[in-house]
Design an enzyme around this catalytic site. Structure first.
Site, PDB file in Angstrom:
ATOM      1  N   GLU A  18       8.722  -4.535  11.107  1.00 52.39           N
ATOM      2  CA  GLU A  18       9.136  -3.205  10.627  1.00 52.39           C
ATOM      3  C   GLU A  18       9.595  -2.321  11.777  1.00 52.39           C
ATOM      4  O   GLU A  18       8.897  -2.161  12.781  1.00 52.39           O
ATOM      5  CB  GLU A  18       8.000  -2.511   9.874  1.00 52.39           C
ATOM      6  CG  GLU A  18       8.411  -1.141   9.342  1.00 52.39           C
ATOM      7  CD  GLU A  18       7.465  -0.546   8.314  1.00 52.39           C
ATOM      8  OE1 GLU A  18       7.722   0.588   7.869  1.00 52.39           O
ATOM      9  OE2 GLU A  18       6.485  -1.219   7.958  1.00 52.39           O
ATOM     10  N   ASP A  60      -1.119  -6.131  -0.265  1.00 48.23           N
ATOM     11  CA  ASP A  60      -1.518  -5.489   0.982  1.00 48.23           C
ATOM     12  C   ASP A  60      -3.028  -5.245   0.999  1.00 48.23           C
ATOM     13  O   ASP A  60      -3.600  -4.796  -0.003  1.00 48.23           O
ATOM     14  CB  ASP A  60      -0.821  -4.133   1.123  1.00 48.23           C
ATOM     15  CG  ASP A  60       0.447  -4.201   1.951  1.00 48.23           C
ATOM     16  OD1 ASP A  60       0.659  -5.225   2.634  1.00 48.23           O
ATOM     17  OD2 ASP A  60       1.222  -3.236   1.901  1.00 48.23           O
ATOM     18  N   GLU A  92      -1.844  -5.712   8.527  1.00 49.17           N
ATOM     19  CA  GLU A  92      -1.097  -5.196   9.661  1.00 49.17           C
ATOM     20  C   GLU A  92      -1.805  -5.506  10.972  1.00 49.17           C
ATOM     21  O   GLU A  92      -3.032  -5.539  11.038  1.00 49.17           O
ATOM     22  CB  GLU A  92      -0.911  -3.679   9.522  1.00 49.17           C
ATOM     23  CG  GLU A  92      -0.088  -3.272   8.315  1.00 49.17           C
ATOM     24  CD  GLU A  92       0.089  -1.767   8.198  1.00 49.17           C
ATOM     25  OE1 GLU A  92       0.663  -1.331   7.187  1.00 49.17           O
ATOM     26  OE2 GLU A  92      -0.342  -1.028   9.124  1.00 49.17           O
ATOM     27  N   LYS A 142      -1.477  -9.497   2.661  1.00 42.28           N
ATOM     28  CA  LYS A 142      -0.769  -9.072   3.868  1.00 42.28           C
ATOM     29  C   LYS A 142      -1.643  -8.082   4.619  1.00 42.28           C
ATOM     30  O   LYS A 142      -2.297  -7.229   3.999  1.00 42.28           O
ATOM     31  CB  LYS A 142       0.574  -8.413   3.537  1.00 42.28           C
ATOM     32  CG  LYS A 142       1.356  -7.983   4.798  1.00 42.28           C
ATOM     33  CD  LYS A 142       2.767  -7.520   4.477  1.00 42.28           C
ATOM     34  CE  LYS A 142       2.795  -6.130   3.894  1.00 42.28           C
ATOM     35  NZ  LYS A 142       2.347  -5.095   4.893  1.00 42.28           N
ATOM     36  N   ASP A 185       0.830  -1.202   0.000  1.00 42.98           N
ATOM     37  CA  ASP A 185       0.000   0.000   0.000  1.00 42.98           C
ATOM     38  C   ASP A 185       0.871   1.261   0.000  1.00 42.98           C
ATOM     39  O   ASP A 185       0.351   2.372  -0.111  1.00 42.98           O
ATOM     40  CB  ASP A 185      -0.990  -0.004   1.164  1.00 42.98           C
ATOM     41  CG  ASP A 185      -0.331  -0.087   2.531  1.00 42.98           C
ATOM     42  OD1 ASP A 185       0.909  -0.179   2.609  1.00 42.98           O
ATOM     43  OD2 ASP A 185      -1.079  -0.069   3.538  1.00 42.98           O
ATOM     44  N   SER A 186       2.184   1.074   0.065  1.00 42.69           N
ATOM     45  CA  SER A 186       3.117   2.180  -0.165  1.00 42.69           C
ATOM     46  C   SER A 186       2.923   2.794  -1.539  1.00 42.69           C
ATOM     47  O   SER A 186       3.396   3.908  -1.810  1.00 42.69           O
ATOM     48  CB  SER A 186       4.565   1.696  -0.016  1.00 42.69           C
ATOM     49  OG  SER A 186       4.789   0.512  -0.771  1.00 42.69           O
TER      50      SER A 186
END
Length: 278
Positions: free
Chosen positions: A186, A88, A120, A118, A49-50
């Site tokens: 991270e 993501d 978080e 993925k 999602d960057s």
């Protein structure tokens, strides 16, 4: 009569089986051409999602949508023949409930062809990870600094020093127990990252977490020097393509303005050589 679809050469069980062996190499990609470059050298290509920050100019990842992830996910899957694509889940697409997470994760997989997602979060997302994995959705977890929670965390800071170390370890153990096939660490202190790596039976993939992880991931635009708004400490620049591109664009602009481009070799003649005019 039955039909079968081709099976990708690398799937989540293969990544899980790499624990403690040759380090996993992971880079992000958001387009087919870059995915092809990454595919030649990496084990996993992450549609991060960057993309919101490095491609769409957003101030954080919070504005990324499902539609954006599907669009870029499709492009990357087209370019990745060997490396395993992972997509993501964007902010707001999975936090409400396990049922919401399954609807959106299954949509990402069905509409892109990626074999894994993925998300978080640690202990508080364990129920969701278990719900997804029980229903055929392989999950790569992500603990430590979780960028989608940047407003709660108070910035992009190291997570897991002093009294917070136990919490990060608990998060990592929780996502493993829930069925995640790997976990991204991270901005976790390197000693803690090493302890987590030794404690888990699934691979850890570090980004700003030191060399003791089972693999490493970077944003491709960071390591190539294409994204220059800021440079995290954990990024090693392997090229300065942004500077090279700037110089090339400046040279092109100068050639157009002074008449050097296009030259004769870049244009088409009215009559082909050796042909009589009509």
């Amino acid at each position: 009569m039955s039909a079968t679809s081709p099976v990708r050469p690398v799937l989540p069980p293969d990544i899980r089986a790499r624990k403690g062996t040759t380090p996993l190499v992971v880079l992000t990609a958001y387009s087919t051409p870059v995915a092809r470059l990454v595919d030649a050298h990496c084990d996993v290509v992450l549609v991060g999602d960057s993309v919101g920050m490095v491609i769409h100019g957003l101030p954080s990842t919070l504005g990324v949508t499902m539609e954006m992830m599907i669009l870029h996910g499709r492009a990357v899957v087209r370019g990745a023949e060997k490396a395993m694509p992972v997509i993501d889940m964007p902010f707001g697409s999975y936090e409400e409930s396990p049922a919401q997470a399954f609807r959106n994760a299954s949509r990402l997989m069905a509409e892109t062809g990626a074999p894994a997602v993925k998300l978080e979060g640690g202990l508080h997302m364990a129920e969701t990870i278990a719900f997804l994995t029980a229903r055929g959705v392989p999950v790569m977890a992500h603990v430590g600094l979780t960028p989608q929670a940047v407003n709660t965390l108070g910035g992009y800071k190291v997570v897991g020093r002093d009294k917070d170390a136990d919490k990060v370890m608990a998060d990592a153990r929780a996502v493993e127990a829930a069925g995640a096939f790997s976990v991204v660490l991270e901005k976790v202190p390197m000693g803690l990252a090493g302890n987590i790596t030794r404690a888990l039976t699934i691979p850890t993939i570090g980004i700003g977490a030191g060399k003791d992880c089972d693999g490493q991931v970077l944003v491709v635009d960071d390591m190539l020097g294409l994204f220059t708004d800021f440079r995290p400490k954990f990024v090693k620049r392997y090229a300065e393509l942004g500077k090279t591109a700037d110089e090339a664009i400046a040279a092109y602009a100068a050639d157009v303005r002074n008449g050097a481009f296009p030259a004769a070799e870049h244009a088409f003649p009215d009559v082909l050589p050796g042909k009589d005019s009509p």
